[in-house]
Design an enzyme around this catalytic site. Structure first.
Site, PDB file in Angstrom:
ATOM      1  N   ALA A  64       0.872  -1.175   0.000  1.00  0.00           N
ATOM      2  CA  ALA A  64       0.000   0.000   0.000  1.00  0.00           C
ATOM      3  C   ALA A  64       0.908   1.223   0.000  1.00  0.00           C
ATOM      4  O   ALA A  64       2.048   1.153   0.469  1.00  0.00           O
ATOM      5  CB  ALA A  64      -0.877  -0.022   1.237  1.00  0.00           C
ATOM      6  N   GLY A 110       0.400  -4.899   0.904  1.00  0.00           N
ATOM      7  CA  GLY A 110      -0.788  -4.928   0.044  1.00  0.00           C
ATOM      8  C   GLY A 110      -0.552  -5.624  -1.284  1.00  0.00           C
ATOM      9  O   GLY A 110      -1.501  -6.120  -1.905  1.00  0.00           O
TER      10      GLY A 110
END
Ligand code: COA
Length: 258
Positions: A64, A110
């Protein structure tokens, strides 16, 4: 789309996350574009399998985008995870079109969570995978604590998450996290080969199979009951008529996808 590329050829779509200068880190805009892209591809009946990969030779997705959430509050943190899971990670897992992750380098945080949301994974020999969130003082928030344990077992997931370690492609294959390991220059063609095999089969039956397999991992759902229902539903499809007729006529089935 600014952050992703979509190419379609012979019933197969390739989605490439295209932020190579940020190692394809998932910012909010990219997550939204991926949602929109996957939704459109899932509605396109000419697309029978989807491959997702990262641009460049270094990373699938390095996580992320840390720069976006560094100043978040508790409520904003919860919202980030909830929205991300709904828009992308759960969405991909439950897509009726098969999604293959072609992990071409770092798949961290992520990035690994996205690869784990896909229906299965293929890695290049240089791939490195891990969930390093605890080095940032946070935990995986896009389903990583759940899917990693499902895929590699609780003890290995505990160790990998606690140590924030990275595993190489061969270890990932030994753990069952990826199905195949191939040279980076062969990765996409290899993934397309598997996607082609998938695309020759009944898309309706495959969608029902995805749903039944996923049911095993849903709280309060009896996977065997979903299997019975979906098995029965197949008997009402044109694909089933074509598949069984083709077998009895000793010819290859041409599935209408209905
Ligand atoms: N979020 C935001 N930016 C990221 C990023 C992320 N998760 N991962 C990499 N980047 C950016 C870097 O900030 C750098 O940008 P800059 O050139 O503007 O400074 C660029 O991508 C290249 O990364 P860099 O760290 O210079 O490459 P490297 O080869 O030295 O290291 C990694 C590669 C993957 C080991 C390293 O980038 C890294 O640790 N990334 C974060 C991984 C992580 O913790 N992910 C979990 C997030 S929840």
């Amino acid at each position: 789309m600014e952050n992703i590329l979509i190419e379609k050829q012979d019933n197969i779509a390739v989605v490439t996350i295209n932020r190579p200068t940020k190692l394809n880190a998932l910012n909010k805009a990219t997550i939204q574009e991926l949602h929109d892209g996957f939704k459109a591809l899932n509605e396109d009946k000419t697309v029978k399998a989807i491959i997702i990969t990262g641009s460049g030779e270094k990373a699938f997705v390095a996580g992320a985008d840390i720069s976006e959430f560094a100043n978040f509050s508790i409520a904003e943190g919860q919202q980030l995870a909830a929205e991300g899971q709904a828009l992308l990670f759960d969405f991909v897992q439950n897509l009726s079109t098969p999604v293959i992750a072609a992990v071409n380098g770092f798949a961290l945080g992520g990035g690994l969570e996205l690869a784990m949301s896909c229906h299965f994974r293929i890695a290049s020999t240089n791939a490195k995978m891990g969930l390093p969130e605890v080095t940032l003082g946070v935990i995986p928030g896009y389903g990583g604590t759940q899917r990693l344990a499902q895929l590699i077992g609780k003890g290995r997931a505990m160790e990998l998450i606690m140590t924030a370690g990275m595993i190489d492609a061969e270890t990932a294959k030994n753990y069952g996290l990826v199905n195949h390991v191939v040279a980076q220059e062969e990765l996409l063609e290899f993934a397309k080969g598997i996607a082609t095999k998938i695309s020759n089969n009944s898309t309706v039956a495959i969608a029902k199979a995805i749903q039944a397999i996923n049911a095993n991992f849903e709280d309060g759902t009896n996977g065997y009951a979903v299997e019975i229902e979906n098995f029965g539903a197949c008997f009402g499809t044109e694909d089933f008529k074509e598949g069984t007729t083709a077998f009895l006529e000793k010819r290859r089935a041409i599935f209408p996808g209905k």
